[in-house]
Design a protein around this motif. Structure first.
Motif, PDB file in Angstrom:
ATOM      1  N   SER A 110     -15.481  19.832  -4.256  1.00  0.00           N
ATOM      2  CA  SER A 110     -15.218  18.813  -3.229  1.00  0.00           C
ATOM      3  C   SER A 110     -13.898  18.109  -3.470  1.00  0.00           C
ATOM      4  O   SER A 110     -13.468  17.303  -2.667  1.00  0.00           O
ATOM      5  N   GLY A 111     -13.276  18.374  -4.612  1.00  0.00           N
ATOM      6  CA  GLY A 111     -12.050  17.665  -4.960  1.00  0.00           C
ATOM      7  C   GLY A 111     -12.324  16.463  -5.853  1.00  0.00           C
ATOM      8  O   GLY A 111     -11.395  15.793  -6.296  1.00  0.00           O
ATOM      9  N   ALA A 112     -13.590  16.186  -6.130  1.00  0.00           N
ATOM     10  CA  ALA A 112     -13.937  15.032  -6.962  1.00  0.00           C
ATOM     11  C   ALA A 112     -13.464  15.232  -8.390  1.00  0.00           C
ATOM     12  O   ALA A 112     -13.673  16.292  -8.973  1.00  0.00           O
ATOM     13  N   ARG A 113     -12.829  14.224  -8.962  1.00  0.00           N
ATOM     14  CA  ARG A 113     -12.396  14.286 -10.354  1.00  0.00           C
ATOM     15  C   ARG A 113     -12.892  13.082 -11.149  1.00  0.00           C
ATOM     16  O   ARG A 113     -13.071  13.158 -12.336  1.00  0.00           O
ATOM     17  N   LYS A 114     -13.062  11.942 -10.480  1.00  0.00           N
ATOM     18  CA  LYS A 114     -13.565  10.748 -11.159  1.00  0.00           C
ATOM     19  C   LYS A 114     -15.074  10.877 -11.334  1.00  0.00           C
ATOM     20  O   LYS A 114     -15.763  11.421 -10.465  1.00  0.00           O
TER      21      LYS A 114
ATOM     22  N   ASP B 128     -17.160  10.016  -8.327  1.00  0.00           N
ATOM     23  CA  ASP B 128     -17.085  10.957  -7.202  1.00  0.00           C
ATOM     24  C   ASP B 128     -17.785  12.276  -7.529  1.00  0.00           C
ATOM     25  O   ASP B 128     -18.407  12.892  -6.656  1.00  0.00           O
ATOM     26  N   ILE B 129     -17.685  12.687  -8.787  1.00  0.00           N
ATOM     27  CA  ILE B 129     -18.373  13.916  -9.190  1.00  0.00           C
ATOM     28  C   ILE B 129     -19.874  13.742  -8.994  1.00  0.00           C
ATOM     29  O   ILE B 129     -20.552  14.571  -8.398  1.00  0.00           O
ATOM     30  N   LEU B 130     -20.384  12.600  -9.484  1.00  0.00           N
ATOM     31  CA  LEU B 130     -21.823  12.342  -9.379  1.00  0.00           C
ATOM     32  C   LEU B 130     -22.245  12.290  -7.903  1.00  0.00           C
ATOM     33  O   LEU B 130     -23.248  12.893  -7.509  1.00  0.00           O
ATOM     34  N   ARG B 131     -21.469  11.595  -7.084  1.00  0.00           N
ATOM     35  CA  ARG B 131     -21.834  11.463  -5.675  1.00  0.00           C
ATOM     36  C   ARG B 131     -21.775  12.818  -4.954  1.00  0.00           C
ATOM     37  O   ARG B 131     -22.742  13.250  -4.325  1.00  0.00           O
ATOM     38  N   ASP B 132     -20.659  13.514  -5.080  1.00  0.00           N
ATOM     39  CA  ASP B 132     -20.506  14.758  -4.322  1.00  0.00           C
ATOM     40  C   ASP B 132     -21.483  15.834  -4.807  1.00  0.00           C
ATOM     41  O   ASP B 132     -22.093  16.538  -3.997  1.00  0.00           O
TER      42      ASP B 132
ATOM     43  N   LEU C 237     -24.863  14.953  -3.403  1.00  0.00           N
ATOM     44  CA  LEU C 237     -24.979  15.196  -1.951  1.00  0.00           C
ATOM     45  C   LEU C 237     -24.991  16.694  -1.637  1.00  0.00           C
ATOM     46  O   LEU C 237     -25.714  17.151  -0.754  1.00  0.00           O
ATOM     47  N   ILE C 238     -24.206  17.451  -2.401  1.00  0.00           N
ATOM     48  CA  ILE C 238     -24.179  18.903  -2.177  1.00  0.00           C
ATOM     49  C   ILE C 238     -25.539  19.512  -2.500  1.00  0.00           C
ATOM     50  O   ILE C 238     -26.118  20.261  -1.715  1.00  0.00           O
ATOM     51  N   ARG C 239     -26.089  19.152  -3.669  1.00  0.00           N
ATOM     52  CA  ARG C 239     -27.376  19.716  -4.055  1.00  0.00           C
ATOM     53  C   ARG C 239     -28.469  19.283  -3.074  1.00  0.00           C
ATOM     54  O   ARG C 239     -29.337  20.058  -2.692  1.00  0.00           O
ATOM     55  N   ARG C 240     -28.401  18.033  -2.661  1.00  0.00           N
ATOM     56  CA  ARG C 240     -29.404  17.527  -1.724  1.00  0.00           C
ATOM     57  C   ARG C 240     -29.316  18.249  -0.376  1.00  0.00           C
ATOM     58  O   ARG C 240     -30.332  18.653   0.190  1.00  0.00           O
ATOM     59  N   ALA C 241     -28.095  18.415   0.110  1.00  0.00           N
ATOM     60  CA  ALA C 241     -27.921  19.096   1.395  1.00  0.00           C
ATOM     61  C   ALA C 241     -28.493  20.510   1.312  1.00  0.00           C
ATOM     62  O   ALA C 241     -29.159  20.994   2.227  1.00  0.00           O
ATOM     63  N   ALA C 242     -28.238  21.162   0.169  1.00  0.00           N
ATOM     64  CA  ALA C 242     -28.711  22.538   0.006  1.00  0.00           C
ATOM     65  C   ALA C 242     -30.224  22.594  -0.126  1.00  0.00           C
ATOM     66  O   ALA C 242     -30.897  23.374   0.553  1.00  0.00           O
TER      67      ALA C 242
END
Ligand code: B12
Ligand code: SF4
Lengths: 313, 455
Positions: free
Chosen positions: B242-246, B249-253, B256-261
């Motif tokens: 997702s581009g997350a590096r902090k 942001d890593i935790l959030r993205d 959300l990705i795992r949840r969406a899937a």
């Protein structure tokens, strides 16, 4: 297929616990979402890390964790001040290890004096723990709770075998209380119910689901913590909404990985870095699972965890 | 959305012919919904419906083999958000970044570190799984030169070629022909070209949202648009970023990705996640990586791999990826450590694999050849087994008698763990003619204990 944010609506909330007095308080817990999910709810407080000190010199700690405290650990008061003034501790945990019958078998009166001395030397909130000898703790923690009357400390740990006197002492002297059970969601729930039935306000409880170190059962603690947190938030289980404690240092600095020399274990690398990392990794795992209060030892492990917590907000 | 048992049932033949081994089509449908049987067990489902069902019952995070041969690793296939809901399936891959700006000597020494990273823990061999070669130079021939070194020296290590330049990707991927590398990769600008390169060379495509999108979920909308486009071009082996590096942001993205899937069965994000955890400070890097291990990364890229850091991360990964329903166990047996003689000591412990490996390791360290009796306690540790009534005097006595160890040794002495010292009298009562000796509590006391007895 368009992407919609799969946000979660939680029905429960962890309550916020404040310890310490006057201007010197810290609060933890209070969130209505899973750990660090600030993108979908309210997270008013950050996790708190309390430095661990003890009433007797830490000659049972491995060398690498004695070292950072070697000039101060002969005396709990000096040690506590060092943590507060030099290490900038947000809270301090005094473990009354010397009261254990297999150690110095110090009396409850001795323990009470140590508590008084430490309290008069520091401003940051204090957590007071027994030696984890259930019978002895029942007496020691009562004396300690009285010695700290109205200082809004945390005392612990109350366990199934000894909770009655300790709960009464916490109520009488206005303290918060740690309830510890052994790695089982239902046991934890049961103990919380017994304790609140005695009249302790449920918002004064902190759950210790029992810690374990990385590589030595961490996966069990991790999942128990996660399940308790999910029960609190998703099932709105009122008996599981206390903040959780990770009593990390004492489990981590016992295992081989934090002690074995690089000479004996060349494939494991530097002993010192390994020990610090072992403590920090155990800590981050439990924070991610749902702990809000950690008891830790090594200043570099604490420092790195505080930096990462900062980055999580 | 994943289909429910009832929805699946509606698509079945409804003849209740039992050929699948279940009494009714409904019972079969329920099992299928839980992922416990294969659709192929029912011979009577028409092909088109089979396909529909296969798609609906595929794991929400796509399963992808990365690399080839012995070192190939499986990514994805995850089905839950919490390990206690079932289990985490494929342990995340840990990769070392090698920059193409490094000297040849430095590249070689990094490769050496990867090749020598293997550590054994609780019977599993753990190691740095992959190399991420980055195009920091922005120069095609430099990247290709570095790729050549990696391809020769680490020919079987799975590789991630990190470049957003299709021209570079096209040239470098040839160094890894038939090695199933990841080309990382595709972004909104180059997606089409990259997809074609990956298709031609049978590689995996790393897909990233442009970092500029950041913010809450913005990057994920972007990301899902690109993966859909790439899929429509015939490429479905993807890893996503997702581009997350902090940390935040890593935790959030990742969440959300795992949840969406998992919860929405949202296919455009149903791919393994790659996380870049590189930091100046190695300890902080370890902690960012630990967030990835716990929170849904399938690949984690590190800038350095000190041994102490590897050991911590491998152990965390091993802990969180064990099956919560079954403790890892070893077989009940009398194990020989070193070359014991009939006079060698006999020790006893439980069959929890962690316990077994720690204890046998320490006996080995002692260099005193010994017999280690491992008793079946359903995979519980010494104290847990004792508390659960599985490591009791009666059971120990019975096990010792039935194990046949009496034929191996001349003496009649058994060393028990210090934590169960309380059992010693009772065991002596039940094992006639035997002497019970209490060993140290912690296994790290075993070498000194055995050596002092041998002296
Ligand atoms: C993880 C865990 C569990 C897991 C089980 C994990 C497993 N596979 O065994 C679960 C959650 C299931 C569990 C359950 C229970 N547990 Co439990 N559990 C633990 C915990 C945290 C870690 C155990 C562990 O993995 N240790 C690591 C292994 C390697 O240790 P070990 O086998 O003892 O081996 C060491 C030594 O004994 C020695 N050693 C081993 N073999 C030998 C042999 C010789 C010859 C020598 C010299 C030395 C030696 O070397 C090893 C390393 O030093 C401990 C507390 C702790 N932190 O230790 C409690 C603990 C063992 N559990 C305890 C209890 C009471 C229980 C339960 C009865 C209670 C409950 N919660 O329901 C149940 C019983 C289970 C059942 N089926 O009924 C108590 C036991 C109390 C006591 N003194 O008897 C403990 C000590 C917790 C406590 N009170 O502090 N538990
Ligand atoms: S084999 Fe197919 S048709 Fe027959 S009972 Fe099973 S699911 Fe139904």
């Amino acid at each position: 297929m368009a992407f919609t944010l799969p946000k979660e609506a939680y029905t429960g909330k962890v309550y916020s616990v404040t310890i310490g007095t006057d201007d010197n308080t810290v609060a933890f817990g209070g969130e209505n979402v899973l750990p660090f999910h600030i993108f979908e709810g309210v997270v008013p407080n950050r996790p708190v890390i309390a430095y661990e000190i003890q009433d007797v010199p830490p000659d049972d700690w491995p060398e690498n964790i004695q070292k950072p405290f070697e000039t101060v650990s002969n005396d709990p008061v000096t040690w506590a001040k060092f943590c507060q003034d030099v290490l900038k501790a947000k809270a301090i945990t005094l473990r009354l290890k010397g009261t254990h019958p297999d150690r110095q078998n110090r009396s409850p009166e001795d323990a009470a004096k140590t508590v008084k001395d430490v309290l008069s030397a520091i401003n940051v909130p204090l957590i007071i723990l027994g030696s984890n000898h259930t019978e002895k703790d029942a007496a020691v923690l009562v004396a300690a709770a009285e010695a700290a009357k109205d200082k809004n400390c945390i005392i612990g740990k109350a366990q199934e075998a000894n909770y009655k006197t300790i709960v009464a002492a916490a109520i009488a002297n206005n303290h918060k209380l740690i309830a510890m059970s052994e790695l089982d969601v239902n046991l934890s729930k049961q103990l919380n119910i017994l304790i609140t039935q005695m009249g302790l306000d449920r918002e004064k409880l902190i759950i210790d689901p029992m810690c374990s170190a990385l590589g030595y059962g961490l996966e069990y603690t991790y999942s128990v913590v996660e399940r308790i947190r999910v029960a609190a938030l998703v099932q709105n289980d009122l008996t599981m909404q206390a903040p959780m404690l990770g009593d990390i240092g004492m489990y981590v600095w016992k295992v081989k990985e934090t002690q074995a020399s690089e000479m004996d274990m060349p494939q494991w690398g530097s002993t010192e870095e390994r020990g610090i990392t072992w403590e920090a990794v155990t800590a981050i795992a439990l924070l991610l699972a749902g702990a809000e209060l950690l008891i830790m030892r090594h200043p570099r492990a604490v420092g790195s965890i505080e930096r990462v917590i900062e980055e999580l907000y | 959305m994943a289909l429910t048992g009832v929805e699946i049932f509606k698509l079945l033949p409804k003849t209740n012919c039992k050929k699948c081994g279940y009494p009714t089509c409904l019972a079969f449908a329920m099992k299928l919904a839980q992922g416990q049987v294969s659709i192929d067990s029912c011979p009577d489902i028409p092909e088109d419906i089979k396909q529909k069902l296969a798609e609906a019952s595929a794991p929400p995070v796509k399963s992808i083999m990365f690399g080839v041969g012995d070192r190939a690793v499986k990514l994805g296939e995850e089905t839950v958000l919490f390990r206690h809901d079932k289990r985490f399936v494929n342990p995340c891959v840990i990769a070392l970044e090698i920059k193409d700006t490094l000297s040849e000597a430095d590249i070689n020494s990094k490769i050496e570190l990867v090749l020598n990273s293997e550590i054994e823990r609780v019977g599993q061999k753990l190691r740095i799984d992959a190399i991420a070669l980055t195009n920091d130079s922005n120069n095609v021939s430099k990247l290709n030169a570095a790729a050549k070194i990696v391809a020769t020296k680490a020919s079987d290590v799975p590789i991630i070629i990190c470049t957003g330049n299709p021209e570079a990707a096209e040239i470098v991927v040839k160094q890894f022909a038939d090695k199933k590398p990841i080309i990382y990769g595709a972004n909104p600008e180059n997606a089409e070209t990259m997809a074609n390169i990956v298709k031609t060379h049978k590689a995996i495509l790393g897909v990233t949202a442009s970092a500029a999108f950041g913010g809450s979920g913005g990057g994920l909308t972007e990301l899902s648009t690109i993966t859909e486009k790439i899929k429509s071009l015939g490429v479905d082996d993807m890893v996503i970023d997702s581009g997350a590096r902090k940390a935040k942001d890593i935790l959030r993205d990742n969440t959300l990705i795992r949840r969406a899937a998992v919860k929405k069965n949202f296919k455009p994000l149903g791919y393994p996640v790659i996380t870049f955890a590189q930091r100046e400070d190695s300890l902080i890097e370890a902690l960012i990586a630990a967030i990835g291990v716990a929170k849904y990364s399938s690949i984690i890229v590190l800038s350095s791999i000190e041994k102490w850091k590897n050991l911590s991360l491998f152990t965390l990964r091993q802990n969180l990826y064990t099956d919560p329903q079954v403790p890892m166990q070893v077989k009940q047996n009398i194990y020989k450590i070193g070359e014991p003689t009939p006079d060698s000591p006999l020790l006893i412990t439980t069959n929890f694999s962690l316990t077994y490996f720690i204890v046998s390791g320490e006996i080995e360290n002692s260099k005193v050849p010994s017999y280690l009796a491992v008793m079946d306690c359903e995979g519980l540790s010494v104290l847990t087994a004792w508390a659960a009534g599985k490591f009791t005097a009666t059971k120990i006595a019975q096990f010792v008698k039935e194990s046949g160890v009496e034929n191996n040794i001349k003496h009649r002495e058994i060393i028990i763990p210090g934590y169960v010292a309380i059992l010693s009298g009772a065991i002596e009562d039940k094992l006639e003619g035997w002497k019970v000796t209490v060993g140290p509590r912690e296994a790290n006391g075993i070498p000194a204990f055995l050596r002092s007895r041998a002296a």
